[in-house]
Scaffold this motif. Structure first.
Motif, PDB file in Angstrom:
ATOM      1  N   TRP A 151      18.903  19.203  43.229  1.00 16.69           N
ATOM      2  CA  TRP A 151      18.437  20.538  42.713  1.00 16.69           C
ATOM      3  C   TRP A 151      19.849  21.388  42.575  1.00 16.69           C
ATOM      4  CZ3 TRP A 151      13.208  22.973  44.525  1.00 16.69           C
ATOM      5  CH2 TRP A 151      12.304  22.052  44.678  1.00 16.69           C
ATOM      6  N   VAL A 152      20.896  20.886  41.798  1.00 18.21           N
ATOM      7  CA  VAL A 152      22.197  21.508  41.684  1.00 18.21           C
ATOM      8  C   VAL A 152      21.888  22.462  40.611  1.00 18.21           C
ATOM      9  CG1 VAL A 152      24.633  21.210  41.102  1.00 18.21           C
ATOM     10  CG2 VAL A 152      23.508  19.366  42.370  1.00 18.21           C
ATOM     11  N   VAL A 153      22.592  23.494  40.737  1.00 20.11           N
ATOM     12  CA  VAL A 153      22.708  25.039  40.004  1.00 20.11           C
ATOM     13  C   VAL A 153      23.952  25.882  40.250  1.00 20.11           C
ATOM     14  CG1 VAL A 153      20.187  25.298  39.964  1.00 20.11           C
ATOM     15  CG2 VAL A 153      21.477  26.320  41.781  1.00 20.11           C
ATOM     16  N   SER A 154      24.434  26.465  39.232  1.00 16.40           N
ATOM     17  CA  SER A 154      25.546  27.145  39.093  1.00 16.40           C
ATOM     18  C   SER A 154      25.461  28.137  38.012  1.00 16.40           C
ATOM     19  CB  SER A 154      26.501  25.903  38.651  1.00 16.40           C
ATOM     20  OG  SER A 154      26.583  25.567  37.414  1.00 16.40           O
ATOM     21  N   ALA A 155      26.587  28.848  37.970  1.00 14.02           N
ATOM     22  CA  ALA A 155      26.862  29.721  36.975  1.00 14.02           C
ATOM     23  C   ALA A 155      27.208  29.255  35.510  1.00 14.02           C
ATOM     24  CB  ALA A 155      27.449  31.029  37.172  1.00 14.02           C
ATOM     25  N   PHE A 160      18.597  24.998  36.309  1.00  9.54           N
ATOM     26  CA  PHE A 160      17.281  25.669  36.328  1.00  9.54           C
ATOM     27  C   PHE A 160      17.779  27.103  36.480  1.00  9.54           C
ATOM     28  CE2 PHE A 160      13.739  27.473  38.903  1.00  9.54           C
ATOM     29  CZ  PHE A 160      12.872  26.690  38.070  1.00  9.54           C
ATOM     30  N   VAL A 161      18.565  27.714  37.122  1.00  6.78           N
ATOM     31  CA  VAL A 161      18.660  29.319  37.237  1.00  6.78           C
ATOM     32  C   VAL A 161      18.925  29.735  35.848  1.00  6.78           C
ATOM     33  CG1 VAL A 161      19.966  30.878  38.002  1.00  6.78           C
ATOM     34  CG2 VAL A 161      19.662  29.258  39.354  1.00  6.78           C
ATOM     35  N   LYS A 162      19.907  29.089  35.057  1.00  2.00           N
ATOM     36  CA  LYS A 162      20.128  29.762  33.826  1.00  2.00           C
ATOM     37  C   LYS A 162      18.876  29.478  32.591  1.00  2.00           C
ATOM     38  CE  LYS A 162      24.191  29.392  31.989  1.00  2.00           C
ATOM     39  NZ  LYS A 162      25.651  28.973  31.565  1.00  2.00           N
ATOM     40  N   THR A 163      18.140  28.553  32.792  1.00  2.00           N
ATOM     41  CA  THR A 163      16.969  28.214  32.073  1.00  2.00           C
ATOM     42  C   THR A 163      15.856  29.326  32.263  1.00  2.00           C
ATOM     43  OG1 THR A 163      17.367  25.721  31.808  1.00  2.00           O
ATOM     44  CG2 THR A 163      15.121  26.685  31.382  1.00  2.00           C
ATOM     45  N   MET A 164      15.654  29.765  33.478  1.00  2.00           N
ATOM     46  CA  MET A 164      14.724  30.506  33.866  1.00  2.00           C
ATOM     47  C   MET A 164      15.063  32.063  33.534  1.00  2.00           C
ATOM     48  SD  MET A 164      12.178  29.423  35.640  1.00  2.00           S
ATOM     49  CE  MET A 164      12.191  27.896  34.159  1.00  2.00           C
ATOM     50  N   LEU A 165      16.253  32.448  33.554  1.00  2.00           N
ATOM     51  CA  LEU A 165      16.704  33.759  33.107  1.00  2.00           C
ATOM     52  C   LEU A 165      16.653  34.030  31.410  1.00  2.00           C
ATOM     53  CD1 LEU A 165      20.163  34.190  35.022  1.00  2.00           C
ATOM     54  CD2 LEU A 165      17.822  35.612  35.536  1.00  2.00           C
ATOM     55  N   ARG A 166      16.876  32.954  30.802  1.00  2.00           N
ATOM     56  CA  ARG A 166      16.706  32.878  29.163  1.00  2.00           C
ATOM     57  C   ARG A 166      15.358  32.909  28.906  1.00  2.00           C
ATOM     58  NH1 ARG A 166      18.206  27.874  28.496  1.00  2.00           N
ATOM     59  NH2 ARG A 166      16.269  27.057  27.734  1.00  2.00           N
ATOM     60  N   VAL A 167      14.520  31.958  29.493  1.00  3.64           N
ATOM     61  CA  VAL A 167      13.093  31.986  29.226  1.00  3.64           C
ATOM     62  C   VAL A 167      12.393  33.163  29.593  1.00  3.64           C
ATOM     63  CG1 VAL A 167      10.966  30.596  29.307  1.00  3.64           C
ATOM     64  CG2 VAL A 167      13.142  29.564  28.971  1.00  3.64           C
ATOM     65  N   THR A 185      20.799  23.677  45.544  1.00  9.42           N
ATOM     66  CA  THR A 185      21.909  23.426  45.868  1.00  9.42           C
ATOM     67  C   THR A 185      23.087  23.990  44.854  1.00  9.42           C
ATOM     68  OG1 THR A 185      21.290  21.205  46.679  1.00  9.42           O
ATOM     69  CG2 THR A 185      23.913  21.565  46.395  1.00  9.42           C
ATOM     70  N   SER A 186      23.963  24.848  45.497  1.00 13.24           N
ATOM     71  CA  SER A 186      24.958  25.573  44.778  1.00 13.24           C
ATOM     72  C   SER A 186      26.026  24.483  44.352  1.00 13.24           C
ATOM     73  CB  SER A 186      25.639  26.618  45.531  1.00 13.24           C
ATOM     74  OG  SER A 186      26.821  26.780  45.159  1.00 13.24           O
ATOM     75  N   ALA A 187      26.624  24.150  43.262  1.00  9.83           N
ATOM     76  CA  ALA A 187      27.255  23.251  42.884  1.00  9.83           C
ATOM     77  C   ALA A 187      28.909  23.908  43.573  1.00  9.83           C
ATOM     78  CB  ALA A 187      27.598  23.482  41.322  1.00  9.83           C
ATOM     79  N   ILE A 274      30.066  20.628  58.528  1.00 10.09           N
ATOM     80  CA  ILE A 274      29.594  21.436  57.370  1.00 10.09           C
ATOM     81  C   ILE A 274      28.292  21.910  57.684  1.00 10.09           C
ATOM     82  CG2 ILE A 274      29.034  21.208  54.890  1.00 10.09           C
ATOM     83  CD1 ILE A 274      31.418  19.109  54.691  1.00 10.09           C
ATOM     84  N   ARG A 275      27.971  23.077  57.630  1.00 10.92           N
ATOM     85  CA  ARG A 275      26.589  23.726  57.824  1.00 10.92           C
ATOM     86  C   ARG A 275      26.212  24.424  56.531  1.00 10.92           C
ATOM     87  NH1 ARG A 275      24.924  23.707  63.124  1.00 10.92           N
ATOM     88  NH2 ARG A 275      26.965  23.233  64.541  1.00 10.92           N
ATOM     89  N   PRO A 276      25.425  24.021  55.746  1.00 13.29           N
ATOM     90  CA  PRO A 276      24.995  24.487  54.469  1.00 13.29           C
ATOM     91  C   PRO A 276      24.236  25.815  54.634  1.00 13.29           C
ATOM     92  CG  PRO A 276      24.426  22.315  54.575  1.00 13.29           C
ATOM     93  CD  PRO A 276      24.777  22.373  55.873  1.00 13.29           C
ATOM     94  N   ARG A 277      24.701  26.818  53.961  1.00 10.46           N
ATOM     95  CA  ARG A 277      24.143  28.098  54.106  1.00 10.46           C
ATOM     96  C   ARG A 277      22.711  28.268  53.294  1.00 10.46           C
ATOM     97  NH1 ARG A 277      27.317  32.136  49.945  1.00 10.46           N
ATOM     98  NH2 ARG A 277      27.456  30.427  47.985  1.00 10.46           N
ATOM     99  N   PRO A 278      21.781  29.159  53.443  1.00  4.77           N
ATOM    100  CA  PRO A 278      20.735  29.402  53.072  1.00  4.77           C
ATOM    101  C   PRO A 278      20.678  29.477  51.352  1.00  4.77           C
ATOM    102  CG  PRO A 278      20.651  30.776  54.739  1.00  4.77           C
ATOM    103  CD  PRO A 278      22.203  30.185  54.607  1.00  4.77           C
ATOM    104  N   TRP A 279      19.960  28.608  50.564  1.00  5.28           N
ATOM    105  CA  TRP A 279      20.021  28.784  49.103  1.00  5.28           C
ATOM    106  C   TRP A 279      19.728  30.078  48.567  1.00  5.28           C
ATOM    107  CZ3 TRP A 279      15.729  30.219  46.395  1.00  5.28           C
ATOM    108  CH2 TRP A 279      14.359  30.369  46.787  1.00  5.28           C
TER     109      TRP A 279
END
Length: 296
Positions: A151-155, A160-167, A185-187, A274-279
């Motif tokens: 579930w990789v996303v970025s700016a 998915f993030v950019k698709t949701m904002l557009r739609v 997952t943040s890229a 490496i400790r991933p932070r909250p999504w």
């Protein structure tokens, strides 16, 4: 100066590897497909032998999950044969390789986060071809770290993030799948983790090797993810449509998706600290870049 060779420069992770602030004494060269033909093993071998790289990070992939079902040769060439060529060349050069893989190697058919040693059973061509890449790297003899993500996303790029904002700006109500579970997952966070692993492997021949998982912390569904995108986005002046839950069966696709993409990251924390932070925190940073900074 120690130089790491990375691929996937046109993708989300490769872009973040290029943007990453590397420690003093380190640099990265990130290649796009225009720079290197990933379907040409001899070109890959030549590139690895071109200079004394400290390590290779292979973040390039054929990621068109649905298209792969009818484009099997291309998917296998990029996702399996290219990693095989990189790993063999790294073995010959005596340098480590970090290979990015995916949750799609799992069937997604049970509860709880997937462990790194759980049985693999990909549901389609994309997952099978990525598993082929894993096996090629694992059996090459090269020192390696295989890092599965989801579930990789970025700016930037398509996600998915950019698709949701557009739609969401076009509709008052959206229907989003609510029975697929995972962790976004943040890229940028993934790129930082890959860099940490690659530098450790390059500096320490006794560093841990093997298969690891990275995603940001905390479970959700695509529906829950969409709700959080709009909740955080609204505070930045973004759209706030209603998000209705639907089952996967209501949104058929050529390739089956894993119902459970949760990945256990404990071994990554144990071996590399490496400790991933909250999504949700990672999403906040992405929305800041999309909605208040220069768009890419």
């Amino acid at each position: 100066m120690k130089t790491i060779l990375a691929t996937g420069g046109s993708g989300q992770v490769g872009t973040e590897l290029a943007r990453l602030s590397w420690p003093q004494g380190w640099e990265v060269v990130v290649l796009t497909r225009a720079d290197l033909d990933l379907t040409d093993p001899s070109a890959i071998t030549a590139k690895v032998g071109e200079r004394p790289w400290a390590a290779v990070i292979n973040a390039a992939a054929y990621t068109a999950v649905d298209k792969a079902e009818s484009d099997q040769l291309a998917a296998w060439a990029v996702n399996a044969l290219a990693p095989a060529a990189f790993a063999a060349a790294c073995k010959g050069a005596g340098i480590p390789i970090v290979q990015v893989s995916t949750d799609y190697v799992f069937a997604g058919d049970r509860d709880g986060a997937w462990q790194t040693d759980d049985p693999v059973a990909p549901l389609g061509v994309y997952g099978a071809s990525k598993l082929g890449g894993e096996l090629a790297v694992r059996t090459s003899g090269a020192r390696h770290a295989i890092v599965r993500t989801a579930w990789v996303v970025s700016a930037h790029g398509n996600n998915f993030v950019k698709t949701m904002l557009r739609v969401g700006a076009q509709r008052d109500t959206l229907a989003v799948v609510a029975d697929q579970h995972g962790s976004p997952t943040s890229a940028a966070d993934l790129a930082a983790a890959l860099a940490t692993i690659a530098m450790r492997l390059a500096d320490d021949t006794d560093a841990p090797t093997g298969t690891y998982h990275f995603s940001n912390a905390g479970p959700t569904t695509w529906h829950g993810f969409a709700q959080e995108i709009f909740a955080q986005g609204a505070s930045r002046g973004g759209p706030s449509p209603s998000v209705e839950p639907i089952p996967t069966s209501a949104y058929p696709t050529p390739a089956r998706r894993p119902a459970n993409s949760l990945l256990d990251t404990a071994t990554l924390t144990r071996d590399f600290g490496i400790r991933p932070r909250p999504w949700q925190a990672a999403l906040s940073d992405i929305l800041d870049k999309i909605m208040t900074g220069p768009r890419a």
